[in-house]
Scaffold this active site. Structure first.
Site, PDB file in Angstrom:
ATOM      1  N   ALA A 176       0.825  -1.215   0.000  1.00  0.00           N
ATOM      2  CA  ALA A 176       0.000   0.000   0.000  1.00  0.00           C
ATOM      3  C   ALA A 176       0.861   1.268   0.000  1.00  0.00           C
ATOM      4  O   ALA A 176       2.011   1.237   0.448  1.00  0.00           O
ATOM      5  CB  ALA A 176      -0.893  -0.011   1.238  1.00  0.00           C
ATOM      6  N   ASP A 177       0.265   2.343  -0.514  1.00  0.00           N
ATOM      7  CA  ASP A 177       0.886   3.676  -0.491  1.00  0.00           C
ATOM      8  C   ASP A 177       2.230   3.725  -1.200  1.00  0.00           C
ATOM      9  O   ASP A 177       3.095   4.526  -0.842  1.00  0.00           O
ATOM     10  CB  ASP A 177       1.057   4.181   0.968  1.00  0.00           C
ATOM     11  N   ARG A 178       2.400   2.857  -2.188  1.00  0.00           N
ATOM     12  CA  ARG A 178       3.662   2.797  -2.952  1.00  0.00           C
ATOM     13  C   ARG A 178       4.874   2.417  -2.096  1.00  0.00           C
ATOM     14  O   ARG A 178       6.010   2.616  -2.489  1.00  0.00           O
ATOM     15  CB  ARG A 178       3.949   4.134  -3.649  1.00  0.00           C
ATOM     16  N   LEU A 179       4.601   1.903  -0.892  1.00  0.00           N
ATOM     17  CA  LEU A 179       5.721   1.513  -0.023  1.00  0.00           C
ATOM     18  C   LEU A 179       6.001   0.022  -0.235  1.00  0.00           C
ATOM     19  O   LEU A 179       5.831  -0.812   0.659  1.00  0.00           O
ATOM     20  CB  LEU A 179       5.402   1.836   1.442  1.00  0.00           C
ATOM     21  N   HIS A 180       6.377  -0.292  -1.440  1.00  0.00           N
ATOM     22  CA  HIS A 180       6.561  -1.677  -1.837  1.00  0.00           C
ATOM     23  C   HIS A 180       7.768  -2.305  -1.141  1.00  0.00           C
ATOM     24  O   HIS A 180       8.679  -1.600  -0.714  1.00  0.00           O
ATOM     25  CB  HIS A 180       6.768  -1.757  -3.354  1.00  0.00           C
TER      26      HIS A 180
END
Ligand SMILES: Cc1cc2nc3c(=O)[nH]c(=O)nc-3n(C[C@H](O)[C@H](O)[C@H](O)COP(=O)(O)O)c2cc1C
Length: 200
Positions: A176-180
């Site tokens: 989520a939230d581009r916090l890969h």
């Protein structure tokens, strides 16, 4: 889904095997499809899809035409990058390394396992060359089908495999939230891989 360092196998090929098995179960169309990037020695880059045919501790194998554009680039700069994207799992795997040709025996064996139509296609197509029209290709296919109709089709000398011998892997899991989650494996010494987390 999450990926933590504890989930990772110390051997990147084994880690790839786990993820590839999961991709085969989850991805309905061509989970073995990978984007292959190559470059000239001057750094002109090109990329295209190819199919992964096998992999193990010796490398990642695909088959192609040795007179194609990718093969010309691999001849002058024998390095490549591979990228897999498995949307149903939101996972990406990247593999980078040196490239060598497979042995003649490996190419023969794989060629022999292909459907006759693909075997004739390998003879009929001068991959990456400019052709006047579709008709030329179809005519050549018909001609070769007649020539070989009662015979085993030999492997064309210009057709065979390449093996990418990895020095870097990356396993990427969407979060989520581009916090890969991203983990790279870098080859330090023979079979000694350093695993590091990368910022997404
Ligand atoms: C899903 C997919 C799989 C492909 N698999 C291969 C393959 O295994 N080998 C191959 O030579 N070309 C394959 N191609 C065609 C290549 O993408 C490309 O058009 C061809 O190899 C010529 O590339 P080049 O001119 O850069 O050498 C595939 C294309 C697609 C879309």
């Amino acid at each position: 889904m999450e990926l933590s360092q504890n989930d990772l196998h110390s051997d990147p090929v084994e880690q790839f095997r786990r993820w590839f098995d999961e991709a085969k179960a989850a991805v309905p169309l061509l989970p073995e499809c990978m984007i292959l990037a190559t470059a000239t020695k001057d750094g002109e880059v090109s990329a295209r899809a190819v199919l992964l045919k096998s992999f193990d501790e010796h490398g990642f194998v695909f088959f192609t035409n040795y007179d194609s554009r990718k093969s010309a680039q691999l001849h002058e700069n024998p390095r490549a990058a591979l990228t897999f994207w498995w949307p149903q799992l939101e996972r990406q795997v990247r593999v980078e390394g040196a490239v060598v040709r497979t042995t003649e025996e490996e190419s023969d064996e794989y060629f022999a396992s292909r459907p006759r139509g693909s075997q004739i296609g390998a003879w009929a197509s001068e991959q990456s060359k400019v052709i006047a029209g579709r008709g030329d290709l179809d005519a050549r296919f018909e001609e070769l089908s007649a020539t070989y109709h009662d015979r085993e089709i030999p492997r064309p000398p210009h057709w065979g495999g390449y093996r990418v011998i990895p020095i870097r892997f990356e396993f990427w899991q969407s979060r989520a939230d581009r916090l890969h989650d991203r983990f790279q494996y870098l080859l330090r010494d023979a079979n000694d891989w350093v695993i590091e987390r990368l910022s997404p």
